[in-house]
Motif scaffolding. Structure first.
Motif, PDB file in Angstrom:
ATOM      1  N   VAL A  97     -30.638-138.897   5.464  1.00 40.60           N
ATOM      2  CA  VAL A  97     -30.941-137.521   5.871  1.00 40.60           C
ATOM      3  C   VAL A  97     -30.718-136.565   4.709  1.00 40.60           C
ATOM      4  CG1 VAL A  97     -30.330-135.660   7.445  1.00 40.60           C
ATOM      5  CG2 VAL A  97     -30.368-138.017   8.261  1.00 40.60           C
ATOM      6  N   ARG A  98     -29.603-136.715   4.008  1.00 42.83           N
ATOM      7  CA  ARG A  98     -29.304-135.817   2.894  1.00 42.83           C
ATOM      8  C   ARG A  98     -30.349-135.929   1.785  1.00 42.83           C
ATOM      9  NH1 ARG A  98     -23.080-134.527   1.776  1.00 42.83           N
ATOM     10  NH2 ARG A  98     -22.504-133.958   3.908  1.00 42.83           N
ATOM     11  N   LEU A  99     -30.790-137.140   1.508  1.00 46.18           N
ATOM     12  CA  LEU A  99     -31.811-137.312   0.480  1.00 46.18           C
ATOM     13  C   LEU A  99     -33.129-136.681   0.915  1.00 46.18           C
ATOM     14  CD1 LEU A  99     -32.722-138.469  -2.192  1.00 46.18           C
ATOM     15  CD2 LEU A  99     -33.147-140.658  -1.054  1.00 46.18           C
ATOM     16  N   GLY A 100     -33.527-136.875   2.177  1.00 48.30           N
ATOM     17  CA  GLY A 100     -34.757-136.264   2.666  1.00 48.30           C
ATOM     18  C   GLY A 100     -34.714-134.752   2.595  1.00 48.30           C
ATOM     19  N   VAL A 101     -33.583-134.161   2.973  1.00 45.85           N
ATOM     20  CA  VAL A 101     -33.430-132.705   2.934  1.00 45.85           C
ATOM     21  C   VAL A 101     -33.530-132.194   1.502  1.00 45.85           C
ATOM     22  CG1 VAL A 101     -31.785-130.818   3.289  1.00 45.85           C
ATOM     23  CG2 VAL A 101     -32.136-132.518   5.086  1.00 45.85           C
ATOM     24  N   LEU A 102     -32.832-132.839   0.591  1.00 48.05           N
ATOM     25  CA  LEU A 102     -32.867-132.382  -0.804  1.00 48.05           C
ATOM     26  C   LEU A 102     -34.244-132.556  -1.424  1.00 48.05           C
ATOM     27  CD1 LEU A 102     -29.462-133.532  -2.338  1.00 48.05           C
ATOM     28  CD2 LEU A 102     -30.202-131.215  -1.786  1.00 48.05           C
ATOM     29  N   LEU A 103     -34.903-133.672  -1.144  1.00 45.92           N
ATOM     30  CA  LEU A 103     -36.229-133.905  -1.714  1.00 45.92           C
ATOM     31  C   LEU A 103     -37.181-132.759  -1.390  1.00 45.92           C
ATOM     32  CD1 LEU A 103     -36.934-137.725  -1.158  1.00 45.92           C
ATOM     33  CD2 LEU A 103     -36.861-136.523  -3.345  1.00 45.92           C
ATOM     34  N   GLU A 138     -40.813-128.271 -11.233  1.00 47.30           N
ATOM     35  CA  GLU A 138     -40.204-128.998 -10.123  1.00 47.30           C
ATOM     36  C   GLU A 138     -40.216-130.506 -10.367  1.00 47.30           C
ATOM     37  OE1 GLU A 138     -43.740-129.457  -6.779  1.00 47.30           O
ATOM     38  OE2 GLU A 138     -42.770-127.516  -7.015  1.00 47.30           O
ATOM     39  N   LEU A 139     -41.283-131.006 -10.986  1.00 46.75           N
ATOM     40  CA  LEU A 139     -41.335-132.431 -11.283  1.00 46.75           C
ATOM     41  C   LEU A 139     -40.326-132.820 -12.362  1.00 46.75           C
ATOM     42  CD1 LEU A 139     -45.200-133.033 -11.195  1.00 46.75           C
ATOM     43  CD2 LEU A 139     -43.503-133.640  -9.450  1.00 46.75           C
ATOM     44  N   LEU A 140     -40.084-131.902 -13.303  1.00 46.22           N
ATOM     45  CA  LEU A 140     -39.124-132.183 -14.373  1.00 46.22           C
ATOM     46  C   LEU A 140     -37.677-132.039 -13.897  1.00 46.22           C
ATOM     47  CD1 LEU A 140     -40.836-130.344 -17.371  1.00 46.22           C
ATOM     48  CD2 LEU A 140     -40.643-132.824 -17.040  1.00 46.22           C
ATOM     49  N   LEU A 141     -37.418-131.046 -13.042  1.00 43.21           N
ATOM     50  CA  LEU A 141     -36.037-130.730 -12.660  1.00 43.21           C
ATOM     51  C   LEU A 141     -35.559-131.447 -11.404  1.00 43.21           C
ATOM     52  CD1 LEU A 141     -35.959-126.885 -13.387  1.00 43.21           C
ATOM     53  CD2 LEU A 141     -35.099-128.757 -14.808  1.00 43.21           C
ATOM     54  N   LEU A 142     -36.482-131.973 -10.590  1.00 40.65           N
ATOM     55  CA  LEU A 142     -36.061-132.655  -9.364  1.00 40.65           C
ATOM     56  C   LEU A 142     -35.097-133.813  -9.646  1.00 40.65           C
ATOM     57  CD1 LEU A 142     -36.222-133.046  -6.307  1.00 40.65           C
ATOM     58  CD2 LEU A 142     -38.288-134.441  -6.674  1.00 40.65           C
ATOM     59  N   PRO A 143     -35.386-134.706 -10.618  1.00 40.31           N
ATOM     60  CA  PRO A 143     -34.423-135.783 -10.892  1.00 40.31           C
ATOM     61  C   PRO A 143     -33.054-135.253 -11.332  1.00 40.31           C
ATOM     62  CG  PRO A 143     -36.534-136.241 -11.939  1.00 40.31           C
ATOM     63  CD  PRO A 143     -36.587-134.825 -11.467  1.00 40.31           C
ATOM     64  N   VAL A 144     -33.063-134.155 -12.094  1.00 40.00           N
ATOM     65  CA  VAL A 144     -31.800-133.585 -12.572  1.00 40.00           C
ATOM     66  C   VAL A 144     -30.974-133.060 -11.400  1.00 40.00           C
ATOM     67  CG1 VAL A 144     -30.748-131.820 -14.034  1.00 40.00           C
ATOM     68  CG2 VAL A 144     -32.835-132.992 -14.780  1.00 40.00           C
ATOM     69  N   CYS A 145     -31.631-132.328 -10.508  1.00 38.96           N
ATOM     70  CA  CYS A 145     -30.923-131.766  -9.346  1.00 38.96           C
ATOM     71  C   CYS A 145     -30.385-132.872  -8.442  1.00 38.96           C
ATOM     72  CB  CYS A 145     -31.850-130.849  -8.561  1.00 38.96           C
ATOM     73  SG  CYS A 145     -32.273-129.313  -9.423  1.00 38.96           S
ATOM     74  N   LEU A 146     -31.189-133.900  -8.213  1.00 41.87           N
ATOM     75  CA  LEU A 146     -30.732-135.003  -7.367  1.00 41.87           C
ATOM     76  C   LEU A 146     -29.543-135.716  -8.009  1.00 41.87           C
ATOM     77  CD1 LEU A 146     -34.122-136.538  -6.177  1.00 41.87           C
ATOM     78  CD2 LEU A 146     -32.518-135.173  -4.838  1.00 41.87           C
ATOM     79  N   TRP A 147     -29.593-135.872  -9.323  1.00 42.53           N
ATOM     80  CA  TRP A 147     -28.485-136.530 -10.028  1.00 42.53           C
ATOM     81  C   TRP A 147     -27.205-135.710  -9.914  1.00 42.53           C
ATOM     82  CZ3 TRP A 147     -25.945-135.006 -14.669  1.00 42.53           C
ATOM     83  CH2 TRP A 147     -25.071-135.958 -15.188  1.00 42.53           C
ATOM     84  N   LEU A 148     -27.331-134.395  -9.952  1.00 46.43           N
ATOM     85  CA  LEU A 148     -26.157-133.528  -9.854  1.00 46.43           C
ATOM     86  C   LEU A 148     -25.609-133.452  -8.430  1.00 46.43           C
ATOM     87  CD1 LEU A 148     -27.303-130.541 -12.110  1.00 46.43           C
ATOM     88  CD2 LEU A 148     -25.524-132.220 -12.637  1.00 46.43           C
TER      89      LEU A 148
END
Length: 316
Positions: A97-103, A138-148
């Motif tokens: 759920v948390r991953l879906g919300v953040l995505l 958004e495509l560049l920063l999405l992995p960074v935000c998810l990692w953080l």
């Protein structure tokens, strides 16, 4: 019917197709495998017809109004990630759920926010100009935000070996759209074809949500208990995003029409761009895709409220 009328009614179109997909998936369970196979080419077509409306080759035009761009970037890539992380603390400790919300909450919309900006008396040229910047960042920063925001265990399903098919589903239509844009601009008469393609995102998204509902019927059933938790979070996001837009518009001294556009940008998310990543997750993570589709439905109903609230109350 003109295209604006079609887009104005899209929330009811999607709701009808979701109900239809659930009925088909429940009645004929064996058809889910066919729906899963059809989903990927449908996503490719949807993304292409969407990206082809984005001026990917005119990124420089986004920086003509630096105050507006600064507000868009600060809102979408600083304030809203912080808001998303804060709201995440109210969710149960469920990695799916948390991953879906953040995505879905971390990616600003690049298509129908333009339509809602037009319907809500916003600044459409500014909305169009900023879309390629939002898409690329958004495509560049999405992995960074998810990692953080996610610990290592939660981020593991999003490793490159798992998501490379999803990357292709997003990148290939983007490249094709950029090539098409160059071809359209080579001769003015070809712009008619791009105008015709602008009709396709709504029916194609309706097809996609129909296939998702039919293919993920078991995941939808498993996610029903989460709706009372997730839906209020998405509603709170919509309200707070608009208030953040109001604060940024005052801080940057934006004209009223640009403030409205900023509110629609912060309130809308790019749900179908992250759907390929949700579908590339391993077995057992299907609920993440259901959460993303649910957010898009809440958002569309929220946009009906925005169309009254933004121009009449928040940005009079």
């Amino acid at each position: 019917m003109d295209r604006l009328t079609l887009e104005r009614r899209q929330v009811w179109i999607y709701l009808s197709t979701i109900i239809g997909g659930l009925l088909v998936g429940s009645t004929w369970p064996d058809i889910t495998h066919l729906f899963e196979k059809l989903l990927w080419p449908a996503l490719v077509l949807l993304l292409y017809t969407t990206f082809v409306q984005v001026p990917l080759l005119h990124l420089r035009e986004a920086f003509r109004d630096r105050r507006f761009v600064a507000a868009i970037l600060a809102g979408n890539f600083i304030a809203l990630p912080l808001l998303s992380w804060t709201l995440l603390q109210w969710l149960p400790v469920d990695p799916v759920v948390r991953l879906g919300v953040l995505l879905v909450l971390l990616v600003p919309c690049t298509d129908w926010f333009i339509t809602f900006s037009q319907l809500g008396a916003g600044n459409v040229p500014r909305a169009i100009a900023v879309t390629p910047l939002n898409l690329l960042l958004e495509l560049l920063l999405l992995p960074v935000c998810l990692w953080l925001m996610l610990d290592t265990k939660l981020a593991a399903p999003l490793s490159f070996t798992e998501i490379w098919p999803a990357l292709l589903v997003v990148i290939v239509p983007m490249i094709a759209a950029a090539v098409s844009e160059r071809w359209f601009e080579a001769q003015p008469t070809r712009e008619k074809l791009r105008d015709r393609l602008a009709w396709w995102p709504v029916p194609l998204l309706a097809l996609v949500v129909f296939l998702i509902a039919g293919a993920q019927i078991s995941a939808v059933r498993n996610a029903l208990s989460l709706f009372p938790v997730v839906v209020p979070l998405f509603v709170a996001f919509l309200v707070l995003a608009a208030l953040i837009a109001k604060g940024l518009a005052r801080l940057m001294a934006l004209p009223t029409d640009q403030g409205r556009t900023l509110a629609f940008s912060l309130g809308t998310r790019n749900s179908f761009v992250v759907l390929p990543f949700a579908f590339s997750l391993p077995d057992g993570w299907e609920v993440a895709a259901v959460v993303i589709v649910l957010q898009s439905l809440v958002e569309l109903f929220g946009m009906v409220f925005y169309l009254w609230w933004i121009p009449r109350k928040l940005f009079r």
